[in-house]
Design an enzyme around this catalytic site. Structure first.
Site, PDB file in Angstrom:
ATOM      1  N   ASP A 180       0.819  -1.227   0.000  1.00 55.46           N
ATOM      2  CA  ASP A 180       0.000   0.000   0.000  1.00 55.46           C
ATOM      3  C   ASP A 180       0.848   1.270   0.000  1.00 55.46           C
ATOM      4  O   ASP A 180       0.685   2.142   0.857  1.00 55.46           O
ATOM      5  CB  ASP A 180      -0.937   0.011   1.215  1.00 55.46           C
ATOM      6  CG  ASP A 180      -1.743  -1.257   1.358  1.00 55.46           C
ATOM      7  OD1 ASP A 180      -2.285  -1.720   0.350  1.00 55.46           O
ATOM      8  OD2 ASP A 180      -1.833  -1.794   2.476  1.00 55.46           O
TER       9      ASP A 180
ATOM     10  N   GLU B 186     -11.429   1.294  -2.985  1.00 55.91           N
ATOM     11  CA  GLU B 186     -10.714   1.560  -1.733  1.00 55.91           C
ATOM     12  C   GLU B 186      -9.471   2.385  -2.027  1.00 55.91           C
ATOM     13  O   GLU B 186      -9.248   2.842  -3.156  1.00 55.91           O
ATOM     14  CB  GLU B 186     -10.326   0.237  -1.062  1.00 55.91           C
ATOM     15  CG  GLU B 186      -9.481  -0.665  -1.954  1.00 55.91           C
ATOM     16  CD  GLU B 186      -9.236  -2.038  -1.354  1.00 55.91           C
ATOM     17  OE1 GLU B 186      -9.494  -2.211  -0.138  1.00 55.91           O
ATOM     18  OE2 GLU B 186      -8.772  -2.940  -2.078  1.00 55.91           O
TER      19      GLU B 186
END
Length: 471
Positions: free
Chosen positions: A15, A178
């Site tokens: 991420d 997301e």
């Protein structure tokens, strides 16, 4: 012209988000329950990266796979570095520092609540601050939507109940939207956000004239004919010369989420990433002249502290470890027999390419200690004390009596197949059955050092060496 090959960070740097401050680039990633967490990486060219510190120094006291520090956003505002991250069991948190090497402030909860994840701030031209975030269905019961708040300019709290700015349930084909990153360019607001899941999804962007929308969307990066499955969330950054780049992750199972670098240009008001929307395998280095570098893996334990690549599986106790005379000494502390459940495991990321790791181990007193590979499954090689003396142990292999230091390690082959190694005086040889490394909860496999027992024994590790390439 110098070139790079993807992935530029070939290990579990999950991420990622990236920014530029002057001529320096900084990157941070999610770390879940690893301690310390939120590593800060530095580069001068977006290709060669080194670890310079951590923004979070404590976490849970016990092992909680998949909890803790989820996807972060890194920003520089008003002379400070800011990281926002979601803890799905706590809420949206932020830390800040004047120097990216630290010290960083203690985590502050900006918005409490369950399932609040993937936050990203934006300080607008008029001084108003905003915060966008996603939702984790496991805690909140909803996902696939993005919520925007007005936020206090000092990032102390959100100022309203939030507005639903993107409901991806209304977008054909979308699922699991997301990881939003919020930007403003030439008066237009942009949200970069992936969808479709980490293994098979894609990267979208959304644009609007008002920060509250309405937003229109476009898919800007997907696998296409490449072998880069699910090019997923990351960050947009520019260079001092004005070029644009996008860094994102690719899920590689036991290797975790490795980081790719994509060129990006603007065409007809939209960003175009990679090779016309497909990931590139290689390209020119964004900023020529950068010094070679990569996150450390080996450690000679010369101190004064542990290498920045190391982390514990939960909050460590000072009694667990000591650096002395160029060695790492781990106390054989009590805890669960299952290494996956032990806080007192010192680990680092599994390299994304074949490698061989070795350390020389001495077991002083009662206990067991060694080298482990840990994911959803775990296996190890090491030494164990018995009433008849110390023995070398590895899985179902017959124990081998030893006297004194023993070199142990592992060869990591293609597909993360692990062959454990040991040298009992006849050279480094294979021991035990091959072991298939597996991913953990949202993370890749970990290379770990451990020492377990009643607290009276001690394991002495004389260096830890990782040699890349097939052996």
């Amino acid at each position: 012209m110098s070139t790079y090959r993807n992935p530029v960070l070939n290990a579990d740097w999950s991420d990622p988000d990236v920014i530029r401050v002057g001529e320096d680039f900084y990157l941070t990633v999610s770390t879940f329950t690893k301690v310390p967490g939120l590593p800060i990486l530095h580069s001068r060219d977006l290709v060669n990266w080194t670890i310079i510190g951590h923004a979070v120094t404590s976490g849970y006291d016990d092992v909680r796979p998949g909890c803790g520090v989820w996807a972060p956003s890194l920003r520089h505002h008003d002379g400070r570095f800011w990281i926002f991250y979601g803890d799905p069991d706590v809420g949206i948190c932020q830390v800040s520092a004047a120097d990216p090497r630290g010290p960083w402030t203690a985590p502050h909860v900006v918005k409490p609540g369950l399932g609040l994840i993937d936050p990203c701030p934006l300080w607008d031209d008029d001084g108003q601050a905003y915060l966008v975030h996603g939702w984790a269905k496991s805690r909140a019961g909803i996902n696939n939507r993005l919520t925007l708040h007005r936020m206090a300019p000092d990032a102390s709290a959100v100022l309203d109940e939030g507005a639903l700015v993107i409901d991806a349930d209304l977008l054909p084909g979308y699922r699991t939207l997301e990881g939003p990153k919020l930007y403003k360019r030439d008066g237009t607001y942009w949200i970069f956000a992936p969808a479709g899941g980490v293994e098979q999804g894609w990267q979208s962007v959304f644009r609007a004239e008002s920060i509250f929308g309405p937003y229109e969307d476009r898919i800007v990066l997907e696998q296409g004919g490449t072998d880069v499955n699910g090019p997923h969330q990351g960050g947009w950054v520019d260079t001092p010369s004005g070029e644009h780049w996008f860094m994102h992750f690719q899920d590689r199972g036991p290797y975790g989420r490795v980081v790719h670098l994509q060129p990006m240009v603007w065409k007809d008001g939209w960003p175009v990433m990679g090779d016309d929307g497909e990931p590139v395998a290689e390209g020119p280095v964004p900023v020529p002249g950068g010094a070679p570098g990569e996150p450390a893996t080996s450690d000679d334990f010369a101190g004064p502290g542990l290498g920045l690549q190391w982390s514990w599986q939960a909050n460590p106790d000072k009694s667990w470890w000591e650096l002395r005379d160029g060695t790492l000494r781990l106390t054989c502390v009590p805890g669960p027999e299952d290494l996956r459940e032990r806080a007192a495991v010192l680990g680092q990321r599994l390299p994304g390419e074949p490698c061989t790791l070795t350390t020389t181990l001495t077991l002083d007193g009662d206990g067991r200690a060694g080298v482990a590979v840990i994911g959803f499954t775990a296996a190890s090689v090491g030494l164990e004390s018995t009433p008849d003396g110390t023995v070398l142990v590895c899985g179902e292999a017959d124990p081998v009596p030893v006297d004194g230091p023993v070199t142990v390690g592992a060869r990591i082959g293609a597909g993360a197949l692990v062959t454990f190694l040991a040298d009992t005086g006849r050279g480094l040889r294979e021991i035990g059955a091959p072991f298939q490394a597996t991913q953990g909860r949202w993370v890749g496999a970990v290379l770990g050092l451990f020492a377990a027992g009643s607290g009276t024994g001690q394991a002495i590790f004389d260096g830890f060496t990782v040699q890349k390439g097939s052996q």
